[in-house]
Design a protein around this motif. Structure first.
Motif, PDB file in Angstrom:
ATOM      1  N   LYS A 113      53.146  41.474  35.464  1.00  0.00           N
ATOM      2  CA  LYS A 113      52.389  41.238  36.685  1.00  0.00           C
ATOM      3  C   LYS A 113      51.384  42.360  36.931  1.00  0.00           C
ATOM      4  O   LYS A 113      50.237  42.106  37.300  1.00  0.00           O
ATOM      5  CB  LYS A 113      53.350  41.116  37.863  1.00  0.00           C
ATOM      6  N   HIS A 140      48.501  41.918  34.519  1.00  0.00           N
ATOM      7  CA  HIS A 140      47.656  40.791  34.909  1.00  0.00           C
ATOM      8  C   HIS A 140      46.747  41.183  36.079  1.00  0.00           C
ATOM      9  O   HIS A 140      45.555  40.858  36.088  1.00  0.00           O
ATOM     10  CB  HIS A 140      48.510  39.587  35.269  1.00  0.00           C
ATOM     11  N   ARG A 141      47.287  41.887  37.052  1.00  0.00           N
ATOM     12  CA  ARG A 141      46.480  42.343  38.191  1.00  0.00           C
ATOM     13  C   ARG A 141      45.372  43.279  37.729  1.00  0.00           C
ATOM     14  O   ARG A 141      44.235  43.194  38.199  1.00  0.00           O
ATOM     15  CB  ARG A 141      47.360  43.045  39.220  1.00  0.00           C
ATOM     16  N   GLN A 199      43.967  43.361  34.725  1.00  0.00           N
ATOM     17  CA  GLN A 199      42.982  42.569  33.983  1.00  0.00           C
ATOM     18  C   GLN A 199      42.085  41.786  34.931  1.00  0.00           C
ATOM     19  O   GLN A 199      40.865  41.726  34.735  1.00  0.00           O
ATOM     20  CB  GLN A 199      43.689  41.605  33.032  1.00  0.00           C
ATOM     21  N   GLN A 200      42.672  41.201  35.970  1.00  0.00           N
ATOM     22  CA  GLN A 200      41.881  40.447  36.941  1.00  0.00           C
ATOM     23  C   GLN A 200      40.938  41.370  37.713  1.00  0.00           C
ATOM     24  O   GLN A 200      39.798  41.003  38.004  1.00  0.00           O
ATOM     25  CB  GLN A 200      42.792  39.690  37.913  1.00  0.00           C
ATOM     26  N   ARG A 201      41.382  42.568  38.040  1.00  0.00           N
ATOM     27  CA  ARG A 201      40.551  43.533  38.737  1.00  0.00           C
ATOM     28  C   ARG A 201      39.346  43.922  37.884  1.00  0.00           C
ATOM     29  O   ARG A 201      38.207  43.952  38.368  1.00  0.00           O
ATOM     30  CB  ARG A 201      41.367  44.773  39.076  1.00  0.00           C
ATOM     31  N   GLU A 202      39.566  44.174  36.600  1.00  0.00           N
ATOM     32  CA  GLU A 202      38.468  44.516  35.696  1.00  0.00           C
ATOM     33  C   GLU A 202      37.495  43.330  35.519  1.00  0.00           C
ATOM     34  O   GLU A 202      36.286  43.520  35.487  1.00  0.00           O
ATOM     35  CB  GLU A 202      39.010  44.955  34.341  1.00  0.00           C
ATOM     36  N   TYR A 203      38.029  42.128  35.433  1.00  0.00           N
ATOM     37  CA  TYR A 203      37.200  40.936  35.290  1.00  0.00           C
ATOM     38  C   TYR A 203      36.290  40.770  36.509  1.00  0.00           C
ATOM     39  O   TYR A 203      35.087  40.526  36.386  1.00  0.00           O
ATOM     40  CB  TYR A 203      38.089  39.705  35.107  1.00  0.00           C
ATOM     41  N   MET A 204      36.869  40.912  37.703  1.00  0.00           N
ATOM     42  CA  MET A 204      36.077  40.745  38.916  1.00  0.00           C
ATOM     43  C   MET A 204      35.048  41.853  39.061  1.00  0.00           C
ATOM     44  O   MET A 204      33.937  41.630  39.547  1.00  0.00           O
ATOM     45  CB  MET A 204      36.987  40.710  40.147  1.00  0.00           C
ATOM     46  N   LYS A 241      32.232  40.841  36.836  1.00  0.00           N
ATOM     47  CA  LYS A 241      31.576  39.649  37.351  1.00  0.00           C
ATOM     48  C   LYS A 241      30.617  40.003  38.501  1.00  0.00           C
ATOM     49  O   LYS A 241      29.539  39.422  38.618  1.00  0.00           O
ATOM     50  CB  LYS A 241      32.626  38.643  37.827  1.00  0.00           C
TER      51      LYS A 241
END
Length: 79
Positions: free
Chosen positions: A63, A66-67, A69-74, A77
């Motif tokens: 978890k 995943h958080r 990875q999502q933070r880096e993606y956003m 973006k």
């Protein structure tokens, strides 16, 4: 020493409290045959048993990864 189990090589405390926390040590001591190759968890560094596609040692580490990875993606973006 009062909880010592005299039927085996290891005391009950060691088998029930210490070995479950360290899967690499548990496998090295209890499994016969060649030593399995363990990977390190990318989040916390603990040993991960080589069970197919498993990458993280626990659901909490998965978890957290995943958080991150999502933070880096956003962040990418947003520009």
């Amino acid at each position: 020493m009062f909880g010592k189990c005299w039927t085996g090589a290891y005391c009950r405390y060691f088998r029930e409290a210490v070995l479950p926390l360290d899967p690499a040590l548990e496998a090295a001591l209890l499994i016969e045959g060649p030593r399995p190759d363990f990977k390190a968890c990318p989040v916390c560094g603990r040993a991960v048993a080589p069970d197919g596609r498993q990458t993280y040692c626990s659901a909490a580490c998965a978890k957290a990864a995943h958080r991150r990875q999502q933070r880096e993606y956003m962040r990418k973006k947003r520009g």
